[in-house]
Design a protein around this motif. Structure first.
Motif, short mmCIF file in Angstrom:
data_model
loop_
_atom_site.label_atom_id
_atom_site.label_comp_id
_atom_site.label_asym_id
_atom_site.label_seq_id
_atom_site.Cartn_x
_atom_site.Cartn_y
_atom_site.Cartn_z
N LEU A 48 0.74 -1.34 0.10
CA LEU A 48 -0.08 -0.04 0.13
C LEU A 48 0.88 1.11 0.14
N ALA A 49 2.30 1.06 -0.37
CA ALA A 49 2.93 2.44 -0.36
C ALA A 49 3.19 3.08 0.72
N LYS A 50 3.12 2.69 1.89
CA LYS A 50 2.95 3.55 3.37
C LYS A 50 1.64 4.15 3.19
N GLY A 51 0.74 3.91 2.70
CA GLY A 51 -0.70 3.98 2.94
C GLY A 51 -0.91 5.11 1.76
N MET A 52 -0.07 5.23 0.72
CA MET A 52 -0.38 6.22 -0.50
C MET A 52 -1.51 5.83 -1.30
N LEU A 53 -1.57 4.24 -1.39
CA LEU A 53 -2.48 3.50 -2.21
C LEU A 53 -3.73 3.01 -1.50
N SER A 54 -3.86 3.30 -0.13
CA SER A 54 -4.87 2.84 0.71
C SER A 54 -6.09 3.81 0.42
N SER A 55 -7.30 3.59 1.26
CA SER A 55 -8.40 4.37 1.17
C SER A 55 -8.25 5.70 1.61
N ASN A 56 -7.06 6.03 2.49
CA ASN A 56 -6.63 7.19 3.17
C ASN A 56 -5.71 7.94 2.15
N SER A 57 -5.45 7.46 0.99
CA SER A 57 -4.57 7.87 0.18
C SER A 57 -4.28 9.54 0.17
N GLU A 58 -5.29 10.07 0.01
CA GLU A 58 -5.16 11.67 -0.28
C GLU A 58 -4.75 12.15 1.00
N SER A 59 -5.15 11.78 2.35
CA SER A 59 -4.72 12.79 3.40
C SER A 59 -3.43 12.31 3.70
N THR B 210 6.83 13.31 -7.76
CA THR B 210 6.82 14.48 -6.91
C THR B 210 5.66 14.81 -6.05
N TYR B 211 5.72 15.63 -5.17
CA TYR B 211 4.40 15.96 -4.46
C TYR B 211 3.33 16.32 -5.37
N GLU B 212 3.40 17.04 -6.32
CA GLU B 212 2.17 17.53 -7.26
C GLU B 212 1.75 16.16 -7.98
N GLU B 213 2.80 15.45 -8.45
CA GLU B 213 2.38 14.16 -9.09
C GLU B 213 1.53 13.03 -8.10
N LEU B 214 2.18 13.00 -7.20
CA LEU B 214 1.23 12.21 -6.11
C LEU B 214 -0.08 12.54 -5.63
N LYS B 215 -0.41 13.95 -5.62
CA LYS B 215 -1.56 14.39 -5.47
C LYS B 215 -2.46 14.03 -6.76
N PHE C 98 -2.07 11.92 -8.75
CA PHE C 98 -2.35 10.48 -8.78
C PHE C 98 -3.47 9.96 -7.85
N SER C 99 -3.29 10.62 -6.75
CA SER C 99 -4.16 10.30 -5.48
C SER C 99 -5.90 10.45 -6.12
N HIS C 100 -5.87 11.73 -6.76
CA HIS C 100 -7.07 12.02 -7.46
C HIS C 100 -7.71 10.89 -8.59
N GLN C 101 -6.96 10.58 -9.23
CA GLN C 101 -6.97 9.55 -10.35
C GLN C 101 -7.47 8.26 -9.59
N TRP C 102 -6.70 7.79 -8.96
CA TRP C 102 -6.66 6.63 -8.05
C TRP C 102 -7.96 6.50 -7.25
N ASN D 41 -12.92 3.47 -7.24
CA ASN D 41 -14.10 3.44 -6.56
C ASN D 41 -14.46 2.78 -5.41
N GLY D 42 -13.80 3.38 -4.35
CA GLY D 42 -13.88 2.97 -2.99
C GLY D 42 -13.47 1.63 -2.79
N GLN D 43 -12.46 1.13 -3.55
CA GLN D 43 -11.89 -0.26 -3.25
C GLN D 43 -10.45 -0.18 -3.13
N GLU D 44 -9.66 0.88 -2.88
CA GLU D 44 -8.36 1.43 -2.92
C GLU D 44 -7.26 0.09 -2.60
N ASN D 45 -7.64 -0.26 -1.35
CA ASN D 45 -6.89 -1.57 -0.75
C ASN D 45 -6.90 -2.68 -1.50
#
Length: 304
Positions: A199-210, A224-229, A231-235, A240-244
């Motif tokens: 889950l990439a330290k939570g960056m791919l989890s249901s809490n990815s944005e925060s 980069t930070y901007e790319e991660l942000k 990505f999280s929006h697209q992810w 669709n609520g099933q990130e994990n």
């Protein structure tokens, strides 16, 4: 839960395995996390002698007392540590490996370890000495199989060429696709990947944005930070609520991977991860390709 064979071995492990490094040092809490995972279909527990300077192994051993036949236990060796001073140094010598397995068995109260792994490694190590030590332990019945835990391509290639490893533990997830370049080679040798950090330290989890907002300021690998942000929006839209669950499915879509090794610091977190995966709809090919399209096909730059 479905199980997969580790390489050419007789070990068959659940598609999700519990990485025990996060279970803490409270015995009852650790036991609850482990038992909840087992009750929900997990049969692989991954620990290491270095985790909490041996305490993690002790807790794993106590938790599986009476149910040893229900679990496959993996541990690791290679770091000679001083618990009192909280220090350690790399030691891949035969003497340390053979002493280390006895210490680990004593802490866990076990007669054997199912999968014993070299916890790191460099191209400058005495690789043949390491291999011979693991082979001796296998012959003695102290371990069933052995593998390595490494993301160094030059080290991985040497062990694939020179040893009888059955597994390679590597960080692998949707944001870190570097292992994919090695999958065909690993497949050719009939070896399996154990994917840590799914889950990439939570960056791919249901809490990815925060989590990205809180911890992603310095980026992640080539992101980069901007790319991660972005990505999280697209992810969020794509999963669709099933990130994990989708994160696990992406990893397990590769036949090379035997198991996703997730961490949990509470029994609720363990149960949530497992049940999310078990209840998720099957991953379709078009969604898989879309998941790839919003990430970078990174490759290893170092240790070539």
């Amino acid at each position: 839960m479905k199980k997969r064979q580790i390489g050419s071995s007789d070990l068959h492990i659940s598609e999700l395995g519990l990485g025990c490094m996060s279970i803490g040092t409270d015995e009852n809490k650790a036991k609850d996390i482990i038992h909840t995972s087992i009750d929900n279909g997990v049969n692989y527990l991954d620990t290491a002698d270095l985790y909490s300077f041996g305490e993690n192994e002790r807790l794993v051993g106590k938790a599986v007392k009476g149910i040893r036949d229900q679990v496959v236990i993996g541990s690791k060796v290679g770091n000679n540590f001083d618990k009192e001073n909280g220090t350690w140094e790399w030691d891949p010598s035969s003497g340390h490996i053979k002493a280390g397995v006895k210490d680990s068995l004593h802490r866990m109260g076990l007669d054997y370890i199912d999968l014993y792994q070299l916890h790191g490694g460099t191209i400058d190590d005495p690789i043949d000495e390491v291999i011979n030590a693991f082979e001796d332990l296998k012959q003695e019945g102290l371990i069933r199989e052995y593998g390595i835990s490494s993301i160094r391509p030059n080290v991985i290639r040497e062990y694939l060429k020179r040893s009888s490893i059955v597994s390679i533990m590597m960080q692998y997830n949707l944001l870190d696709r570097r292992p994919e370049e090695l999958f065909s080679l690993i497949d050719e040798q009939n070896v399996s990947v154990l994917a840590r950090g799914p889950l990439a330290k939570g960056m791919l989890s249901s809490n990815s944005e925060s989590i990205i907002e809180a911890k992603g300021e310095k980026g992640f690998l080539d992101y980069t930070y901007e790319e991660l942000k972005e990505f999280s929006h697209q992810w969020k839209q794509l999963s669709n609520g099933q990130e994990n669950a989708r994160s696990f499915q992406y990893i397990l879509n590769h036949q090379t991977v035997a198991s996703c090794i997730f961490g949990a610091s509470s029994k609720e977190q363990a149960e949530e991860n497992i049940q999310a995966y078990q209840k998720a709809e099957a991953l379709q090919e078009d969604l898989y390709k879309q998941m790839q399209s919003i990430t970078k096909p990174l490759t290893y730059e170092n240790h070539r």
